[in-house]
Design an enzyme around this catalytic site. Structure first.
Site: not given
Ligand SMILES: [Zn+2]
Length: 148
Positions: A28, A88, A90, A101
């Site tokens: 990530e 971020h 995935h 999250d």
């Protein structure tokens, strides 16, 4: 009544977020979105990449070093920019927020952008607004991304 908030971002900054996710794949990526509020909209004027400090599980977790975050915030303020969001990626997972999250999102009123990266290529990018009054009733709600 459901109020849909919006994140306004230039194509260059939008691409920078997505490229970052491709570069760190299969881990990530994470980073900070700086800019200003314009009514209900968050307008991104800078993107700050962060190192993912989650060495234990970097393929499905991210963590930004608090010292790095403070430095980014201070440098932004010198340019008249505030933190308006976080992003971020995935890797090989849909661009939907996880319960982790939500647990780890603490900046109410900020955008949380998630890009799915499928087999190394950036796919769908979504944004969610962290809303609520405090930690107990916070939630991540869909918001629009306007790429300019
Ligand atoms: Zn996530």
């Amino acid at each position: 009544m459901v109020k849909i908030s919006m994140l306004k971002i230039s194509a260059a900054h939008f691409d920078a977020v997505r490229r970052h996710g491709e570069e760190t794949y299969p881990h990530e990526c994470c980073g900070v979105l700086l800019g200003q509020m314009d009514g209900d909209r968050r307008v991104v004027t800078a993107v700050a990449r962060c190192g993912n400090t989650r060495n234990d599980s970097p393929h499905n977790r991210y963590h930004i070093d608090p010292r790095e975050l403070i430095r980014i915030q201070r440098q932004g303020r010198e340019r008249g920019e505030d933190i308006v969001g976080f992003y971020h990626s995935h890797p090989d997972h849909p661009p939907r927020w996880s319960s982790t999250d939500l647990d780890e999102a603490h900046w109410i009123g900020c955008s949380y952008v998630i890009t799915s990266v499928e087999k190394g290529k950036a796919a769908v990018t979504n944004s969610f607004e962290l809303s609520g009054n405090d930690e107990n009733d916070k939630k991540l709600a869909d918001e629009k991304i306007e790429v300019t």
